[in-house]
Design a protein around this motif. Structure first.
Motif, PDB file in Angstrom:
ATOM      1  N   ALA A  38       1.465  -1.360  -0.053  1.00 14.46           N
ATOM      2  CA  ALA A  38       0.370   0.513  -0.313  1.00 14.46           C
ATOM      3  C   ALA A  38       1.302   1.076  -0.021  1.00 14.46           C
ATOM      4  CB  ALA A  38      -1.285  -0.302   1.462  1.00 14.46           C
ATOM      5  N   SER A  39       2.068   0.909   0.372  1.00 15.70           N
ATOM      6  CA  SER A  39       3.078   2.301   0.753  1.00 15.70           C
ATOM      7  C   SER A  39       3.452   2.522  -0.320  1.00 15.70           C
ATOM      8  CB  SER A  39       4.106   2.134   1.964  1.00 15.70           C
ATOM      9  OG  SER A  39       5.400   3.133   1.963  1.00 15.70           O
ATOM     10  N   GLY A  40       4.257   1.417  -0.917  1.00 11.93           N
ATOM     11  CA  GLY A  40       4.245   1.259  -2.281  1.00 11.93           C
ATOM     12  C   GLY A  40       3.450   2.233  -3.457  1.00 11.93           C
ATOM     13  N   ALA A  41       2.219   1.100  -3.590  1.00 10.33           N
ATOM     14  CA  ALA A  41       1.379   2.447  -4.418  1.00 10.33           C
ATOM     15  C   ALA A  41       1.006   3.813  -4.229  1.00 10.33           C
ATOM     16  CB  ALA A  41       0.439   0.814  -4.984  1.00 10.33           C
ATOM     17  N   LEU A  42       0.970   3.534  -3.528  1.00  5.42           N
ATOM     18  CA  LEU A  42       0.979   5.483  -3.238  1.00  5.42           C
ATOM     19  C   LEU A  42       1.404   5.811  -3.064  1.00  5.42           C
ATOM     20  CD1 LEU A  42      -1.083   4.697   1.049  1.00  5.42           C
ATOM     21  CD2 LEU A  42      -2.336   5.860  -1.778  1.00  5.42           C
ATOM     22  N   ALA A  43       3.144   5.516  -3.110  1.00  2.31           N
ATOM     23  CA  ALA A  43       4.304   6.480  -3.512  1.00  2.31           C
ATOM     24  C   ALA A  43       3.716   6.936  -5.229  1.00  2.31           C
ATOM     25  CB  ALA A  43       5.152   6.002  -3.642  1.00  2.31           C
ATOM     26  N   GLY A  44       3.049   5.688  -6.134  1.00  4.82           N
ATOM     27  CA  GLY A  44       3.305   5.414  -7.136  1.00  4.82           C
ATOM     28  C   GLY A  44       2.342   6.902  -7.415  1.00  4.82           C
ATOM     29  N   LEU A  45       1.641   6.976  -6.841  1.00  8.44           N
ATOM     30  CA  LEU A  45       0.058   7.836  -6.850  1.00  8.44           C
ATOM     31  C   LEU A  45       0.737   9.490  -6.631  1.00  8.44           C
ATOM     32  CD1 LEU A  45      -2.823   8.605  -8.114  1.00  8.44           C
ATOM     33  CD2 LEU A  45      -3.427   7.167  -5.441  1.00  8.44           C
ATOM     34  N   ALA A  46       1.330   9.328  -5.518  1.00 10.39           N
ATOM     35  CA  ALA A  46       2.131  10.540  -5.338  1.00 10.39           C
ATOM     36  C   ALA A  46       3.197  10.771  -6.447  1.00 10.39           C
ATOM     37  CB  ALA A  46       3.033  10.254  -3.900  1.00 10.39           C
ATOM     38  N   GLY A  47       4.097  10.158  -7.075  1.00 10.15           N
ATOM     39  CA  GLY A  47       3.927  10.329  -7.845  1.00 10.15           C
ATOM     40  C   GLY A  47       3.395  10.713  -9.950  1.00 10.15           C
ATOM     41  N   MET A  48       2.470  10.497  -9.648  1.00  8.33           N
ATOM     42  CA  MET A  48       2.053  10.490 -10.630  1.00  8.33           C
ATOM     43  C   MET A  48       1.481  11.941 -10.674  1.00  8.33           C
ATOM     44  SD  MET A  48       2.056   8.179 -12.956  1.00  8.33           S
ATOM     45  CE  MET A  48       3.151   7.546 -11.543  1.00  8.33           C
TER      46      MET A  48
END
Length: 337
Positions: A240-250
């Protein structure tokens, strides 16, 4: 009868975590008051929207970081994962994939990095600090290797829609042919942050996975004996932390309308700071999404107010570092009690 009354009274007393959130909220209001007094433009609509935009990326990272910290872990890789996710999305767009699917793949990339963190920690029994530090270097290295350390530009107007669009934006055309903004609207990143914060709070407070996350952070062995799948819970939190980091990157790359492989440096420290300031305990078992959102806005308001006051970026880092040390010290005092 007196004992029953005492229990009823105690039930309405705020917990230490609630008191920490309340103190963080009062600190946020105090900062807003101070900066509004020193700079009249601080409370303007445009500056408020700027704070929302600046805080949205930190807030998204803080949601995932809070879940990891509650388990008793730490994720130092979110800044690098943010950059790698943006690079993957940018390269896919350059290869001809539409913007929306490319962004989804960017978020998936973040989730895969988080999954790898979780597997390394649970299966290889490597401490979270070392495992995520390794992923931080790996993700940054891949991002730089894929791009040759050069930015990816000319990704099209659609790529900037998420980061620069706004709901209820009102624009009118003037007689001279130029548009005039009547109301800038609510930025999409701020709306996305609210949605993810509500979803994160719901998962932590109302769903079984949330109860498992708290139980693992409170006492891992007791959670295991109670039937909680500790490894699966930890893997879920890091994914979940990694996916949210990916979303923040977008969101961040969309705001820039350019993919920068060097973006996200030190962002993991901002995410950790927001979680700790908001009441998450580095010992595990304590934390909340609402508290972390308050912490994220404290950092956002501090940075914005200090910028408007003409304070250098170096002094800002010193001040935020002092705030983090103070928040951790308060957390240690709370744990001792």
């Amino acid at each position: 009868m007196p004992d029953t009354t005492k229990k009823q009274k105690l039930r309405f007393l705020p917990t230490g975590s609630a008191l920490h959130r309340l103190s963080a909220l009062l600190t946020l209001l105090l900062l807003i008051g101070v900066f509004a007094f020193t700079s009249p433009a601080f409370l303007s609509v445009n500056n408020g929207l700027t704070v929302l935009l600046q805080t949205s990326v930190i807030g998204l990272l803080a949601i995932g970081m809070t879940m990891v910290i509650i388990t008793g872990g730490i994720d130092l890789s979110v800044g690098s994962v943010l950059a790698l996710s943006g690079v993957i999305a940018g390269l896919l767009i350059k290869a001809g994939l539409p913007v929306a699917p490319a962004m989804v793949m960017g978020v998936v990339t973040g989730g895969v990095c988080g999954l790898m963190n979780g597997l390394i920690i649970t299966k290889m029994r490597i401490t979270p600090f070392v495992a995520t530090l390794g992923m931080m270097m790996i993700a940054r290295g891949i991002a730089l290797q894929l791009t040759g350390a050069a930015p990816i530009s000319r990704l099209g107007e659609a790529f900037g829609w998420l980061g620069n669009g706004a709901l209820f934006r009102l624009v009118e055309m003037q007689d001279n042919g130029f548009p005039r903004v009547i109301f800038p609207g609510i930025p999409y990143p701020a709306i996305l942050l609210v949605i993810m914060a509500i979803l994160g709070a719901y998962l932590l407070q109302r769903r079984q996975i949330g109860r498992h996350i708290f139980s693992v952070g409170s006492n891992e062995e007791a959670a295991r004996l109670s039937g909680v799948n500790v490894d699966r819970t930890n893997i879920w939190a890091y994914t979940a932390s990694g996916a949210l980091a990916g979303l923040a990157g977008m969101v961040l790359m969309s705001r820039l309308v350019t993919v920068q492989p060097n973006e996200g440096v030190m962002y993991e420290l901002d995410a950790i700071a927001a979680s700790v300031i908001g009441g998450a305990s580095l010992m595990g078992g304590v934390g909340s999404i609402s508290g972390s959102m308050i912490g994220a806005f404290i950092i956002g308001v501090l940075r914005n107010g200090l910028n408007m006051a003409g304070t250098s970026a170096f002094i800002q880092q010193i001040i935020i570092g002092i705030v983090v040390i103070g928040a951790v010290y308060i957390d240690q005092i709370r744990n001792r009690k």
